[in-house]
Design a protein around this motif. Structure first.
Motif, mmCIF file in Angstrom:
data_model
loop_
_atom_site.group_PDB
_atom_site.id
_atom_site.type_symbol
_atom_site.label_atom_id
_atom_site.label_comp_id
_atom_site.label_asym_id
_atom_site.label_seq_id
_atom_site.Cartn_x
_atom_site.Cartn_y
_atom_site.Cartn_z
ATOM 1 N N VAL A 118 0.834 -1.204 0.000
ATOM 2 C CA VAL A 118 0.000 0.000 0.000
ATOM 3 C C VAL A 118 0.874 1.263 0.000
ATOM 4 O O VAL A 118 1.910 1.315 0.660
ATOM 5 C CB VAL A 118 -0.965 -0.013 1.202
ATOM 6 C CG1 VAL A 118 -0.218 0.015 2.515
ATOM 7 C CG2 VAL A 118 -1.947 1.150 1.137
ATOM 8 N N ALA B 45 -1.677 6.771 1.779
ATOM 9 C CA ALA B 45 -3.111 6.487 1.805
ATOM 10 C C ALA B 45 -3.725 6.837 3.156
ATOM 11 O O ALA B 45 -3.264 6.353 4.180
ATOM 12 C CB ALA B 45 -3.340 5.011 1.508
ATOM 13 N N CYS C 280 -8.156 5.183 1.701
ATOM 14 C CA CYS C 280 -7.273 4.217 1.061
ATOM 15 C C CYS C 280 -8.033 3.568 -0.095
ATOM 16 O O CYS C 280 -9.029 2.881 0.109
ATOM 17 C CB CYS C 280 -6.843 3.164 2.087
ATOM 18 S SG CYS C 280 -5.681 1.977 1.410
ATOM 19 N N HIS D 116 -4.258 3.253 -4.203
ATOM 20 C CA HIS D 116 -3.058 3.170 -3.367
ATOM 21 C C HIS D 116 -2.519 1.748 -3.300
ATOM 22 O O HIS D 116 -1.415 1.516 -2.825
ATOM 23 C CB HIS D 116 -3.370 3.646 -1.947
ATOM 24 C CG HIS D 116 -3.810 5.070 -1.867
ATOM 25 N ND1 HIS D 116 -5.101 5.443 -1.627
ATOM 26 C CD2 HIS D 116 -3.112 6.216 -2.022
ATOM 27 C CE1 HIS D 116 -5.190 6.768 -1.618
ATOM 28 N NE2 HIS D 116 -3.999 7.261 -1.858
ATOM 29 N N ARG E 77 -1.721 0.313 6.942
ATOM 30 C CA ARG E 77 -1.895 1.755 7.104
ATOM 31 C C ARG E 77 -2.448 2.118 8.475
ATOM 32 O O ARG E 77 -2.072 3.115 9.061
ATOM 33 C CB ARG E 77 -2.817 2.315 6.009
ATOM 34 C CG ARG E 77 -2.188 2.365 4.629
ATOM 35 C CD ARG E 77 -0.988 3.312 4.575
ATOM 36 N NE ARG E 77 -1.360 4.681 4.902
ATOM 37 C CZ ARG E 77 -0.725 5.447 5.781
ATOM 38 N NH1 ARG E 77 0.318 4.971 6.438
ATOM 39 N NH2 ARG E 77 -1.112 6.674 6.009
#
Ligand code: S3P
Length: 192
Positions: free
Chosen positions: A13, A17, A114, A163, A187
């Motif tokens: 990722v 994000a 995200c 992302h 994240r």
């Protein structure tokens, strides 16, 4: 069991994000609504589906809207709904396959949460949507070719605003959902 904790077809990722909302983008048949619901349940977040929300508010199905106001009219409604849904707290949003056509929607999605591109090969998309009668864009003489053409045109747009990418071509719902969760947790555990 799933192939790996995070399959090889899932990208890491993007560290920029925003972690507190998840937006699923991708083609018709990629699994956005099914995965979105499972994901929201796992996270304890709310779930919203842009097509359902448009239908609920207008009192008309997506097919009826395409009939009455055309694809252009539907896209205007979709842009408004995406703007609204992407501002909800702790939400998983399943967007319609064409939501990314609007550059402002792409920017809003990328900035507010995200964005995960649920990718699937055109053949897999075709297998999953071939019996569908509710999607107006596929009620044509050659839906398989239409789907392939839409894929070629939109794949770069999904990649542009996402992302991370999770491939659902060969994975069942549970495994693909686990991949998306792994992406998000990266994240959530390590914001900024
Ligand atoms: C569309 C996808 C549909 C729906 C409409 C148009 C598209 O949503 O918004 O039929 O342009 O790809 P799903 O992706 O949820 O099927």
């Amino acid at each position: 069991a799933c192939a790996t904790v995070m399959s090889a077809v899932t990208t890491a990722v993007d560290a920029r994000a925003p972690p507190d909302r998840a937006f699923l983008v991708g083609m018709m048949g990629a699994g956005k609504s099914t995965l979105g619901r499972a994901l929201a349940a796992s996270l304890g977040w709310t779930f919203a589906d842009s097509d359902d929300e448009i239908a609920r508010r207008t009192g008309r199905s997506v097919a009826e809207l395409f009939d009455r106001v055309g694809e252009g009219g539907f896209r205007l409604l979709e842009t408004q709904i995406v703007d609204e849904l992407t501002q909800r707290p702790n939400v998983v949003v399943a967007t319609g396959g064409g939501a990314v056509l609007n550059p402002r929607s792409r920017a809003r999605l990328s900035e507010r949460g995200c964005v995960i591109y649920l990718h699937a090969d055109p053949d897999a998309l075709w297998r999953r949507t071939r019996d569908d009668t509710r999607r107006p864009l596929l009620q044509v003489a050659d839906p398989r070719q239409t789907l392939a053409a839409l894929y070629r045109m939109r794949d770069p747009l999904y990649r542009e605003c996402a992302h991370a990418l999770v491939d659902t071509t060969a994975q069942d719902v549970a495994c693909a959902t686990a991949d998306v969760l792994t992406v998000l947790l990266a994240r959530i555990d390590a914001p900024d």
